[in-house]
Design a protein around this motif. Structure first.
Motif, PDB file in Angstrom:
ATOM      1  N   ARG A 165      40.551  32.773  42.854  1.00  0.00           N
ATOM      2  CA  ARG A 165      40.365  33.189  43.944  1.00  0.00           C
ATOM      3  C   ARG A 165      39.244  33.235  43.542  1.00  0.00           C
ATOM      4  O   ARG A 165      38.162  33.238  43.081  1.00  0.00           O
ATOM      5  N   GLY A 166      38.192  33.414  45.097  1.00  0.00           N
ATOM      6  CA  GLY A 166      36.678  34.272  45.112  1.00  0.00           C
ATOM      7  C   GLY A 166      35.840  32.778  45.556  1.00  0.00           C
ATOM      8  O   GLY A 166      36.641  31.988  45.232  1.00  0.00           O
ATOM      9  N   SER A 167      34.648  33.506  45.513  1.00  0.00           N
ATOM     10  CA  SER A 167      33.949  32.261  45.213  1.00  0.00           C
ATOM     11  C   SER A 167      33.943  31.747  44.435  1.00  0.00           C
ATOM     12  O   SER A 167      33.421  32.364  42.889  1.00  0.00           O
ATOM     13  N   ARG A 168      33.073  30.242  44.326  1.00  0.00           N
ATOM     14  CA  ARG A 168      33.767  29.332  43.535  1.00  0.00           C
ATOM     15  C   ARG A 168      31.870  29.808  41.974  1.00  0.00           C
ATOM     16  O   ARG A 168      32.022  29.661  41.337  1.00  0.00           O
ATOM     17  N   GLY A 169      30.930  30.229  42.736  1.00  0.00           N
ATOM     18  CA  GLY A 169      30.247  30.582  41.996  1.00  0.00           C
ATOM     19  C   GLY A 169      29.653  32.082  41.506  1.00  0.00           C
ATOM     20  O   GLY A 169      28.918  32.480  41.640  1.00  0.00           O
ATOM     21  N   SER A 170      30.870  32.757  41.787  1.00  0.00           N
ATOM     22  CA  SER A 170      30.929  34.375  41.376  1.00  0.00           C
ATOM     23  C   SER A 170      30.861  34.953  40.307  1.00  0.00           C
ATOM     24  O   SER A 170      30.196  33.763  39.256  1.00  0.00           O
ATOM     25  N   ARG A 171      29.347  35.680  39.987  1.00  0.00           N
ATOM     26  CA  ARG A 171      28.619  35.716  38.826  1.00  0.00           C
ATOM     27  C   ARG A 171      29.517  37.094  38.845  1.00  0.00           C
ATOM     28  O   ARG A 171      28.956  37.996  37.524  1.00  0.00           O
ATOM     29  N   GLY A 172      30.396  37.578  38.569  1.00  0.00           N
ATOM     30  CA  GLY A 172      31.060  38.694  38.360  1.00  0.00           C
ATOM     31  C   GLY A 172      30.750  40.062  38.315  1.00  0.00           C
ATOM     32  O   GLY A 172      29.504  40.082  39.156  1.00  0.00           O
ATOM     33  N   GLU A 173      31.074  40.981  38.040  1.00  0.00           N
ATOM     34  CA  GLU A 173      30.934  42.125  38.359  1.00  0.00           C
ATOM     35  C   GLU A 173      30.228  43.673  37.086  1.00  0.00           C
ATOM     36  O   GLU A 173      31.061  43.394  36.040  1.00  0.00           O
ATOM     37  N   HIS A 174      29.954  44.473  37.030  1.00  0.00           N
ATOM     38  CA  HIS A 174      29.982  45.144  35.875  1.00  0.00           C
ATOM     39  C   HIS A 174      30.451  46.680  36.772  1.00  0.00           C
ATOM     40  O   HIS A 174      30.908  46.939  36.793  1.00  0.00           O
ATOM     41  N   LEU A 175      31.848  46.283  34.951  1.00  0.00           N
ATOM     42  CA  LEU A 175      33.304  47.059  35.448  1.00  0.00           C
ATOM     43  C   LEU A 175      32.347  48.300  34.789  1.00  0.00           C
ATOM     44  O   LEU A 175      32.065  49.094  34.119  1.00  0.00           O
ATOM     45  N   ASP A 176      32.738  49.849  35.932  1.00  0.00           N
ATOM     46  CA  ASP A 176      32.947  51.247  34.897  1.00  0.00           C
ATOM     47  C   ASP A 176      34.077  51.591  34.662  1.00  0.00           C
ATOM     48  O   ASP A 176      34.417  53.022  34.476  1.00  0.00           O
ATOM     49  N   HIS A 177      35.482  50.937  34.351  1.00  0.00           N
ATOM     50  CA  HIS A 177      36.239  51.439  34.065  1.00  0.00           C
ATOM     51  C   HIS A 177      37.510  49.996  33.308  1.00  0.00           C
ATOM     52  O   HIS A 177      36.546  49.323  32.801  1.00  0.00           O
ATOM     53  N   VAL A 178      38.156  50.678  32.595  1.00  0.00           N
ATOM     54  CA  VAL A 178      39.072  49.223  31.641  1.00  0.00           C
ATOM     55  C   VAL A 178      39.702  48.858  32.586  1.00  0.00           C
ATOM     56  O   VAL A 178      40.312  49.813  33.401  1.00  0.00           O
ATOM     57  N   MET A 179      39.840  47.469  32.494  1.00  0.00           N
ATOM     58  CA  MET A 179      40.886  46.391  32.934  1.00  0.00           C
ATOM     59  C   MET A 179      41.632  46.358  32.743  1.00  0.00           C
ATOM     60  O   MET A 179      41.972  45.433  31.567  1.00  0.00           O
ATOM     61  N   VAL A 180      42.747  47.307  33.022  1.00  0.00           N
ATOM     62  CA  VAL A 180      44.001  46.676  32.447  1.00  0.00           C
ATOM     63  C   VAL A 180      45.092  45.739  33.196  1.00  0.00           C
ATOM     64  O   VAL A 180      45.422  45.534  34.578  1.00  0.00           O
ATOM     65  N   ARG A 181      46.059  44.037  32.455  1.00  0.00           N
ATOM     66  CA  ARG A 181      46.330  43.841  33.819  1.00  0.00           C
ATOM     67  C   ARG A 181      47.737  43.138  32.239  1.00  0.00           C
ATOM     68  O   ARG A 181      47.801  43.112  31.602  1.00  0.00           O
ATOM     69  N   ALA A 182      49.043  43.303  33.002  1.00  0.00           N
ATOM     70  CA  ALA A 182      49.921  43.836  32.388  1.00  0.00           C
ATOM     71  C   ALA A 182      51.439  43.134  32.998  1.00  0.00           C
ATOM     72  O   ALA A 182      52.563  43.807  32.935  1.00  0.00           O
ATOM     73  N   ASN A 183      51.119  42.100  33.877  1.00  0.00           N
ATOM     74  CA  ASN A 183      51.814  41.297  35.242  1.00  0.00           C
ATOM     75  C   ASN A 183      52.279  43.010  36.145  1.00  0.00           C
ATOM     76  O   ASN A 183      53.644  42.285  36.769  1.00  0.00           O
ATOM     77  N   GLN A 184      51.579  43.813  36.067  1.00  0.00           N
ATOM     78  CA  GLN A 184      52.293  44.989  36.617  1.00  0.00           C
ATOM     79  C   GLN A 184      51.881  44.117  38.477  1.00  0.00           C
ATOM     80  O   GLN A 184      50.988  43.377  38.815  1.00  0.00           O
TER      81      GLN A 184
END
Length: 765
Positions: free
Chosen positions: A431-450
């Protein structure tokens, strides 16, 4: 140093941990070397995986595999792989073919010396050659039941057997055959000043496991990661010199399931609603020592007919003209770009930035993954890659916050994803644009199937995990930031092996707090328990015994007895449909919602307490004392050993482990089925973007292929990680070598010669 294996344009060395380092002149030669060393290290696994994909595993493994072969043929695994390979671009075709060539060049000699083949008297068997599309077929078959299909079959059974109102009560929002943790710490919150990624996939582990640590180097390229056995590259977990990525299962709806009424007519079976004739053909399935069985595979324009059990299949064959029956039809999500179905395997090896990672995932099909990525500039990315559908239009999707309205299913506020990562449901590829350059986060990203907090994204998720792991990870990492301002490598490793089960102390208070059972001592222990599921905890073992008994008591309730009737599906579906197992997985939902349908779990909870006390009187001898020193610990009951594919192979030695399904150390059981580990972290990785040498990994492999004096599974069970060496030996020995300077290397890398990290080759910039 002499390579262990070599061929035209490639060679393979092995480091002290037994990890193969493949050096090649280009991507094709790397794929060939990768296939060759995989055949040397895992010939038995490759043969089992290939036969399963071809629908021929029963010939090798015995008659218990006939139903699985039938399903693989019914779902057209090999035919789909062939179609995708023909649609693929030239570079992907050559990459896959090179891997198959490498397998074919080594598997014959490796099989003759394979311990499993020798043990079973099969050393004279000549493995069939891999075709260029065999890696695709192996990958498809390995993930056949890791999508939403088992969850949809269970929910269909609940609705048709008990009624719609029972859906929320028996919903577990629990991981399926696969799940994982994946966390991304942005540069501003990292001890090294660069992003950190930590991940651990949770899977059923068979033989040496689904993941193979491997390192690749070629001109302008150096990669380390975890390969999926049978597939070239490192699509799930990997890092180059300047970018890194990891995945979790996205828990999306990957197929539709519907009931179709068919009628026997002169020219065969016909779908009553559409008048369409079903395509039917007989297949002969051979099994070791049991001869040949004839089965039928059927399909229509709406999808594949799910094979039934022997009785259901016989009823279909015996239908008289004009008679009707109902069948289940499965339609997988259609890939938008089958020519890019696994392009990520090749393209990720050359990723320099998160934009390259995002572009590589475009067109990916299965499994559908939550992908997190970061690069050396500090850019971070979260996207969903794979083909999936909107949530089914029934009670599952009526409340977008949780299938069936899950228990507290929203993700914690600190576990949001990168800005700009939102995309549409029914996505195909990243998903998102094919040329996505990403972002600078200001928090910890947690993915745990939630389940995502965003309702738009939530609508396409089905059977997400409860939010407990995500909340615990967020709590631990935010605590580290509050105390020291940054997250360290040690913080991430400690979180990966955390054994706190925060949900059950509160549930026990609801179930037992206002009662005075005969088993007062056991009740007091459980109510005083803090949720610690560490391997040395005796109270955790008593809790698990009570939970098993509680699940069985509930499943035996008269109101649930209709679920004991035959599902008319083969035995391979038993783990997904067994009432005891499903009640055990849904205990939290039953406690919270059971009384809405007149199902009060408290009586069963007290009966279970008295039953455990009666079965273990020695635990009650302390007359109210909370000392349980004479009881076996949780780790002894909860020991882990990889599954063996053949029933006559000797079992691996079990190792004690802590944790539980909703712990961050997700060594999960199936409550009601006993304390054995059903799924475990099949690997752990830690990538620090500050330095390519700052990389660690471990898998629960019971086979020692290195020179450290112990199998990886022992280090895995101890919560240790091995250093992922960037090159062994260096591809270019003329280049200077330097130690890793990343903060935290000294304590995480425990197995490599004392207080400092191994040497690494400076990256090409």
């Amino acid at each position: 140093m002499t390579p262990e294996l070599s061929g035209a344009g490639w060679r393979v060395f092995r480091d002290p941990a037994g990890v193969p380092h493949v050096q090649g002149s280009d991507l094709k030669s790397l794929a060939t070397g990768h296939g060759a060393i995989t055949a040397v290290d895992r010939p038995w696994q490759l043969e089992v995986l290939r036969r399963r994909a071809e629908g021929r595993s029963a010939e090798l493994l015995g008659p218990d595999q006939v139903d699985a072969d039938h399903l693989s043929l019914a779902m057209e695994i090999e035919l789909t792989a062939l179609r995708w390979w023909k649609a693929a671009g030239t570079e992907d075709q050559q990459f896959l073919a090179a891997y198959a060539d490498g397998v074919n060049g080594s598997i014959g000699s490796a099989w003759a010396e394979c311990p499993e083949a020798l043990e079973l008297g099969l050393a004279d068997l000549e493995p069939r050659p891999w075709q260029p599309w065999t890696p695709l077929a192996v990958h498809l078959d390995a993930h056949l039941l890791s999508g939403s299909l088992p969850e949809q079959v269970w929910r269909h059974r609940v609705r048709t057997t008990l009624g719609d109102e029972w859906g929320p009560v028996l919903d577990a929002e629990t991981p399926r055959g696969s799940g994982s943790n994946a966390w991304l710490v942005p540069a501003d919150l990292s001890v090294s000043g660069a992003p950190l990624i930590a991940a651990d996939p949770h899977r059923v582990v068979e033989e040496s496991g689904p993941y193979q640590p491997v390192c690749f180097s070629a001109p302008g390229l150096r990669v380390r990661g975890l390969a999926l056995v049978g597939l070239p590259g490192v699509p799930h977990f990997g890092r180059t010199e300047s970018a890194a990525w990891a995945i979790t299962a996205a828990m999306t709806t990957t197929e539709t399931l519907c009931e179709v009424t068919v009628q026997r007519r002169t020219d065969g079976l016909v779908a009553v609603d559409t008048g369409e004739s079903l395509d039917e053909r007989a297949v002969d399935l051979r099994s070791a020592h049991c001869g040949t069985q004839t089965r039928w595979v059927r399909r229509c324009s709406g999808g594949f007919v799910l094979p039934g059990d022997a009785g259901a299949e016989q009823r279909l064959l015996a239908l008289a003209e004009g008679e009707c029956a109902r069948v289940l039809v499965v339609r997988p999500a259609v890939p938008c770009a089958p020519e890019r179905a696994v392009s990520a395997c090749r393209e990720l090896l050359g990723a320099i930035s998160v934009a390259d990672v995002a572009a590589a995932w475009q067109g990916w099909v299965v499994p559908v993954n939550d992908v997190i990525a970061a690069d050396r500039t500090g850019a971070c990315l979260h996207t969903v890659a794979g083909s999936y559908l909107p949530a089914p239009c029934n009670d599952d999707a009526a409340a977008p916050v949780g299938a069936f309205g899950s228990v507290g299913s929203r993700e914690p506020s600190g576990a949001t994803h990168a800005r700009g990562s939102r995309g549409s449901c029914g996505s195909c590829g990243s998903r998102g644009s094919r040329g996505s350059r990403g972002e600078h986060l200001d928090h910890v990203m947690v993915r745990a199937n939630q389940r995502p907090a965003d309702e738009h994204e939530s609508a396409a998720r089905l059977g997400c995990a409860p939010p407990h792991r995500a909340r615990r990870a967020t709590q631990l990492l935010e605590q580290a930031i509050a105390e020291r301002g940054v997250v360290s490598h040690e913080d991430l490793l400690a979180a990966q092996v955390d054994t706190h089960l925060g949900t059950w102390p509160g549930l026990l208070a609801q179930l037992l707090g206002d009662r005075g059972p005969v088993a007062k001592t056991l009740r007091d222990w459980l109510l005083a328990w803090d949720g610690d599921m560490s391997a040395d905890s005796e109270v955790a073992a008593l809790f698990a015994r009570w939970r098993d008994t509680f699940a069985r008591e509930l499943a035996a309730s008269e109101v649930l007895t209709p679920l004991l009737a035959s599902s008319r599906l083969p035995a391979l579906w038993q783990p997904f449909l067994d009432p005891v197992a499903r009640v055990g997985l849904a205990l939290e939902s039953i406690v919270v919602r059971g009384q809405r349908v007149g199902f009060d779990p408290r009586v069963a909870a007290v009966r279970a307490l008295d039953s455990v006390a009666a079965e273990h009187p020695e635990a009650m001898d302390t007359a109210g004392s909370r000392s349980v020193e004479n009881q076996p610990s949780w780790g002894l009951l909860h020991a882990f050993a990889p599954h063996r594919a053949h029933p006559e192979l000797p079992p691996f030695t079990a190792v004690p482990v802590g944790g539980d399904a909703d712990c961050l150390l997700s060594a999960g059981t199936i409550p009601g089925w006993g304390p054995a580990c059903a799924r475990v972290p099949a690997a752990r990785v830690l990538w620090d973007l500050a330095d390519p040498a700052a990389s660690w990994w471990i898998t629960p492999d019971p086979v020692d292929r290195g020179s450290l004096g112990s199998a990886p599974v022992l280090r895995w069970a101890a919560g240790e990680m091995d250093h992922a060496l960037p090159g062994f030996p260096p591809a270019d020995s003329s280049r200077p070598m330097r130690p890793c300077t990343s903060e935290g290397c000294r304590t995480v890398s425990r197995r490599w010669g004392g207080p400092s990290c191994p040497w690494s080759v400076p990256p090409r910039m």
